[in-house]
Scaffold this motif. Structure first.
Motif, PDB file in Angstrom:
ATOM      1  N   PRO A   2      36.075  40.773  36.622  1.00  7.09           N
ATOM      2  CA  PRO A   2      37.461  40.524  36.192  1.00  7.09           C
ATOM      3  C   PRO A   2      37.793  41.209  34.866  1.00  7.09           C
ATOM      4  O   PRO A   2      38.923  41.646  34.657  1.00  7.09           O
ATOM      5  CB  PRO A   2      37.518  39.002  36.076  1.00  7.09           C
ATOM      6  N   HIS A   3      36.795  41.318  33.967  1.00 10.77           N
ATOM      7  CA  HIS A   3      37.060  41.996  32.689  1.00 10.77           C
ATOM      8  C   HIS A   3      37.306  43.486  32.914  1.00 10.77           C
ATOM      9  O   HIS A   3      38.133  44.089  32.229  1.00 10.77           O
ATOM     10  CB  HIS A   3      35.879  41.802  31.725  1.00 10.77           C
ATOM     11  N   ILE A   4      36.593  44.068  33.864  1.00 13.89           N
ATOM     12  CA  ILE A   4      36.796  45.480  34.181  1.00 13.89           C
ATOM     13  C   ILE A   4      38.182  45.648  34.801  1.00 13.89           C
ATOM     14  O   ILE A   4      38.928  46.568  34.455  1.00 13.89           O
ATOM     15  CB  ILE A   4      35.677  45.995  35.116  1.00 13.89           C
ATOM     16  N   ALA A   5      38.538  44.700  35.684  1.00 10.19           N
ATOM     17  CA  ALA A   5      39.875  44.735  36.288  1.00 10.19           C
ATOM     18  C   ALA A   5      40.951  44.631  35.204  1.00 10.19           C
ATOM     19  O   ALA A   5      41.946  45.368  35.220  1.00 10.19           O
ATOM     20  CB  ALA A   5      40.012  43.592  37.302  1.00 10.19           C
ATOM     21  N   GLN A   6      40.741  43.738  34.237  1.00 11.55           N
ATOM     22  CA  GLN A   6      41.715  43.586  33.140  1.00 11.55           C
ATOM     23  C   GLN A   6      41.832  44.878  32.337  1.00 11.55           C
ATOM     24  O   GLN A   6      42.943  45.288  31.979  1.00 11.55           O
ATOM     25  CB  GLN A   6      41.280  42.454  32.200  1.00 11.55           C
ATOM     26  N   ALA A   7      40.695  45.526  32.086  1.00 11.28           N
ATOM     27  CA  ALA A   7      40.722  46.774  31.320  1.00 11.28           C
ATOM     28  C   ALA A   7      41.473  47.861  32.097  1.00 11.28           C
ATOM     29  O   ALA A   7      42.202  48.664  31.507  1.00 11.28           O
ATOM     30  CB  ALA A   7      39.294  47.223  30.994  1.00 11.28           C
ATOM     31  N   LEU A   8      41.312  47.869  33.421  1.00  7.91           N
ATOM     32  CA  LEU A   8      42.003  48.868  34.251  1.00  7.91           C
ATOM     33  C   LEU A   8      43.515  48.623  34.286  1.00  7.91           C
ATOM     34  O   LEU A   8      44.301  49.556  34.421  1.00  7.91           O
ATOM     35  CB  LEU A   8      41.431  48.876  35.675  1.00  7.91           C
ATOM     36  N   VAL A   9      43.898  47.359  34.159  1.00 10.52           N
ATOM     37  CA  VAL A   9      45.336  47.038  34.083  1.00 10.52           C
ATOM     38  C   VAL A   9      45.854  47.423  32.692  1.00 10.52           C
ATOM     39  O   VAL A   9      46.898  48.062  32.558  1.00 10.52           O
ATOM     40  CB  VAL A   9      45.591  45.538  34.377  1.00 10.52           C
ATOM     41  N   GLN A  49      44.270  42.424  41.137  1.00  7.97           N
ATOM     42  CA  GLN A  49      44.021  42.450  42.581  1.00  7.97           C
ATOM     43  C   GLN A  49      43.833  43.888  43.067  1.00  7.97           C
ATOM     44  O   GLN A  49      42.944  44.191  43.857  1.00  7.97           O
ATOM     45  CB  GLN A  49      45.214  41.770  43.285  1.00  7.97           C
ATOM     46  N   GLU A  50      44.722  44.776  42.556  1.00 13.93           N
ATOM     47  CA  GLU A  50      44.629  46.199  42.942  1.00 13.93           C
ATOM     48  C   GLU A  50      43.292  46.786  42.482  1.00 13.93           C
ATOM     49  O   GLU A  50      42.649  47.549  43.214  1.00 13.93           O
ATOM     50  CB  GLU A  50      45.799  46.987  42.332  1.00 13.93           C
ATOM     51  N   ALA A  51      42.866  46.416  41.285  1.00 15.08           N
ATOM     52  CA  ALA A  51      41.593  46.925  40.770  1.00 15.08           C
ATOM     53  C   ALA A  51      40.442  46.510  41.679  1.00 15.08           C
ATOM     54  O   ALA A  51      39.545  47.303  41.984  1.00 15.08           O
ATOM     55  CB  ALA A  51      41.359  46.416  39.348  1.00 15.08           C
ATOM     56  N   GLY A  56      45.989  33.412  32.869  1.00 15.84           N
ATOM     57  CA  GLY A  56      45.791  34.860  32.942  1.00 15.84           C
ATOM     58  C   GLY A  56      44.794  35.273  34.007  1.00 15.84           C
ATOM     59  O   GLY A  56      44.467  36.440  34.125  1.00 15.84           O
ATOM     60  N   GLY A  57      44.273  34.322  34.777  1.00 15.40           N
ATOM     61  CA  GLY A  57      43.244  34.635  35.764  1.00 15.40           C
ATOM     62  C   GLY A  57      43.768  35.487  36.910  1.00 15.40           C
ATOM     63  O   GLY A  57      44.971  35.684  37.036  1.00 15.40           O
ATOM     64  N   PRO A  58      42.845  35.982  37.748  1.00 25.90           N
ATOM     65  CA  PRO A  58      43.233  36.853  38.857  1.00 25.90           C
ATOM     66  C   PRO A  58      44.236  36.162  39.783  1.00 25.90           C
ATOM     67  O   PRO A  58      45.193  36.761  40.231  1.00 25.90           O
ATOM     68  CB  PRO A  58      41.921  37.130  39.584  1.00 25.90           C
ATOM     69  N   ILE A  59      43.985  34.894  40.059  1.00 29.56           N
ATOM     70  CA  ILE A  59      44.929  34.094  40.842  1.00 29.56           C
ATOM     71  C   ILE A  59      45.172  32.837  40.003  1.00 29.56           C
ATOM     72  O   ILE A  59      44.270  32.028  39.837  1.00 29.56           O
ATOM     73  CB  ILE A  59      44.325  33.699  42.209  1.00 29.56           C
TER      74      ILE A  59
END
Ligand code: AMP
Ligand code: ZN
Ligand code: FE
Ligand code: FE
Length: 283
Positions: free
Chosen positions: A137-144, A153-155, A250-253
């Motif tokens: 999730p942290h990597i996903a947040q960084a990509l956003v 979700q897209e990440a 702020g979570g993914p869902i």
């Protein structure tokens, strides 16, 4: 047996792993909405337990807890642990190994993303994780944050999910090892969200290994799921738990703390287990 321990949420993530709320914010929120007890169950870390217990106001109990990531036959299996002795060194040392391997893995994922032409520096991931246990999730947040993806979700669906090009498996602890770590620290081991861990065949195997309880109540369980898991637990004399699995707003869902309805007998039965097993209820 303690009276009045009725409103519970025994599955919450904080900033010590991939949740967006600090332990103090979680405790404040739980008290505000009238919960009697919570457990912060961060991925592979107990770092939130002490700060949450110190911040807990009169009337709110904070049970020691964690959620250990394990794998069986290619399926992700999460084992929750409650009422553990947080000073148990076999547990804390193994968790440190698991967390260090998470850092290595996050670096490899970053390299894979770079090889795919995605611009991302590991420091951006670190910034999202702070001092917490680093996860996808942290990597996903960084990509956003750097504009590569519209949302987390897209990440996950483009890069991070199992089967996608930047997926890297975690260090594989077996469910048996997870259960053993929790039990030798005096805690109750519980299979987390069995309804989403692959199949009931996997759940059966975990029961055979000897898990102590089933998380029958969970955000992603239907009423039928919960009834089935309650029966499964009762048939085998296992404990029953439940929680929201909230990762904060702020979570993914986004899932609210306290949003899963748990029957009034769950809390008292757990406390009775903890008392009978001389376990750590508050610290
Ligand atoms: P990790 O422990 O680093 O493998 O990350 C697992 C966490 O990532 C889970 O607890 C979820 O919060 C999140 N996650 C896993 N799969 C997805 C997905 N497909 N979409 C959004 N979040 C996900
Ligand atoms: Zn999580
Ligand atoms: Fe989980
Ligand atoms: Fe969880």
């Amino acid at each position: 047996m303690q009276e009045g321990l009725i409103l519970l949420d025994l599955h919450v993530h904080s900033t010590a792993s991939d949740g967006s709320q600090t332990p103090q914010e979680i405790v404040r929120k739980a008290h505000e909405i009238g919960l009697d007890a919570i457990s912060i169950t961060d991925h592979d870390t107990i770092a939130a337990v002490a700060p949450a217990q110190s911040a807990a106001p009169e009337g709110l109990q904070v049970f020691p807890g964690l959620e250990i990531s394990t794998e069986l036959d290619g399926s992700e299996v999460h084992i929750l642990g409650y009422f553990i002795d947080c000073s148990n060194t076999a547990l804390t040392e193994k968790l440190a190994v698991v967390r260090n391997s998470r850092v290595e893995r996050a670096r490899v994922i970053t390299e894979k993303l770079n090889a795919l032409g995605v611009s991302l520096d590991y420091t951006e991931v670190q910034q999202q994780a702070g001092s917490g246990s680093v996860g996808r999730p942290h990597i996903a947040q960084a990509l956003v944050a750097n504009g590569t993806c519209q949302n987390q979700q897209e990440a996950f669906s483009r890069f991070l999910r199992r089967g996608r090009p930047a997926y890297v498996p975690r260090y594989r602890l077996t469910p048996g090892k997870g259960i053993e770590l929790i039990e030798q620290a005096g805690g109750l081991s519980v299979i987390a969200h069995p309804g989403i861990c692959g199949s009931d065949a996997i759940v059966q195997k975990i029961l055979e290994i000897g898990v102590g309880g089933i998380e029958a109540y969970h955000t992603r369980h239907t009423k039928t799921d919960s009834e089935r898991y309650v029966k499964m637990a009762r048939d085998r004399g296992l404990m029953i738990t439940g929680g929201s699995d909230s990762h904060g707003p702020g979570g993914p869902i986004p899932v609210e703390i306290g949003s899963v309805q748990i029957p009034e007998w769950v809390g008292p039965e757990l406390l009775e287990w903890a008392e009978n097993n001389n376990a750590f209820i508050t610290a």
